[in-house]
Design an enzyme around this catalytic site. Sequence first.
Site, PDB file in Angstrom:
ATOM      1  N   GLY A  28       0.828  -1.199   0.000  1.00  0.00           N
ATOM      2  CA  GLY A  28       0.000   0.000   0.000  1.00  0.00           C
ATOM      3  C   GLY A  28       0.856   1.239   0.000  1.00  0.00           C
TER       4      GLY A  28
ATOM      5  N   PHE B  70       2.834   9.331   3.939  1.00  0.00           N
ATOM      6  CA  PHE B  70       4.227   9.472   4.325  1.00  0.00           C
ATOM      7  C   PHE B  70       5.134   8.391   3.749  1.00  0.00           C
ATOM      8  CE2 PHE B  70       1.966  11.772   7.632  1.00  0.00           C
ATOM      9  CZ  PHE B  70       2.663  12.963   7.632  1.00  0.00           C
ATOM     10  N   GLY B  71       4.590   7.460   2.956  1.00  0.00           N
ATOM     11  CA  GLY B  71       5.472   6.463   2.388  1.00  0.00           C
ATOM     12  C   GLY B  71       4.753   5.280   1.791  1.00  0.00           C
TER      13      GLY B  71
ATOM     14  N   VAL C 177       4.440   0.921   1.738  1.00  0.00           N
ATOM     15  CA  VAL C 177       4.618  -0.264   2.575  1.00  0.00           C
ATOM     16  C   VAL C 177       4.785  -1.482   1.676  1.00  0.00           C
ATOM     17  CG1 VAL C 177       3.643  -1.718   4.391  1.00  0.00           C
ATOM     18  CG2 VAL C 177       3.237   0.753   4.420  1.00  0.00           C
TER      19      VAL C 177
ATOM     20  N   ASP D 273      -4.148  10.154  14.022  1.00  0.00           N
ATOM     21  CA  ASP D 273      -4.607   9.760  12.685  1.00  0.00           C
ATOM     22  C   ASP D 273      -5.265   8.383  12.738  1.00  0.00           C
ATOM     23  OD1 ASP D 273      -5.107  10.162  10.017  1.00  0.00           O
ATOM     24  OD2 ASP D 273      -3.142   9.484   9.332  1.00  0.00           O
TER      25      ASP D 273
END
Length: 390
Positions: free
Chosen positions: A47, A51-52, A54, A165
């Site tokens: 995914g 922020f990045g 995976v 979050d």
Amino acid sequence: MSSFYKQETPSPAPPPLNGISNAESLQFDLNIIREATNDFSDSNKLGQGGFGVVYTGTLANGQAVAVKRPYVDLGQGNQEFKNEVLLVARLQHRNLVRLLGFCLEGRERLLIYEFVPNSSLDHFIYDPVRRSQLGWQRRQKIIGGIARGLLYLHEDSQLRIIHRDLKASNILLDTEMNPKISDFGTARLFAVDQTQDATSRVVGTYGYMAPEYAMHGLFSVKSNVFSFGVLLLEIISGKKSSRFCNGNTTEGLLSYVRKYLSITLLSLKNFRERVADTNSNESWREGTPSDLIDPNLVDGSRTEMLRCVHVGLLCVQEIEADRPTMGTVVLMLSSYSTTLPLPSRPAFILPSIPEFDTAPQVMVTHSNRSEDREIQESVNEASITELYPR
């Protein structure tokens, strides 16, 4: 309002515990991670978030892992990375995803987690086919597990953590469909006696954010309670918090909730008596709280479902002080002898809007002067659009 807008102060220094203080024991060699993920192959991508990316991987000993690779060009990338390592390495609970280690080499900032095989909650509750796999007992277990994980973060761990979050895509599901709270990149650490804080940089996800945080940058354990309430209502209703199709328009979940409460003139005044007298097979007339329940939930106790709706409504109340603590939430969900108070109106009553494919999502940094606001576009749906006080 300006009193809430201040420069975000660093989190209190974590106590000197074993774990990250002995960082060498948690550090992975970059070559090991490259081999495990087939050099970060697209076929290994699980995914992608704000922020990045995976990736899934398999270590030499056969252990499956998930590798979070933050974007190196984000201004907050290093800080988010350090934040997540410092926090998650100290957290041990069955309803929190477990950090196995990290990698710091060159420009790479990698986080290595246990692999949770059933993906995230949003892949189920937002999908009309997969949602049918979540019967009432499974949804009950997911709701209870998330609540216990948050209670641990707020009261039972050695650190008090505000997640900031909490959302369906940050709830992972293991082989037994047990929930695990993940992604602590934007979490904040509180001192033992600290109850709230304010930030000049509001980050999070539209639809889950408490009004005092979205509008003023003020956050506390009660802002997490609000997010949990939204998530609970999503799980019960099968609808997205930010927008879902309702005829020819899309509307927010809390707006939808408020509409049904208005139809019955907040007839939750009689809600407790109705729930007490209702068996699982009784049909409720149109315009009652049962309209908030996913039609896929044909089996299970209607009384339990409606009680969960009631708890969710208590969590999303507009006034922060009116919301229960997570300790109270866990008690209300587990003890049916506990009488629930009547909820006041939910926050964020937004008008319906014409349906469109994608919602604009941004991350906002506030300063003391409105003309100095900086808006940075996000790469996905993970960040909050800017909201103004009513």
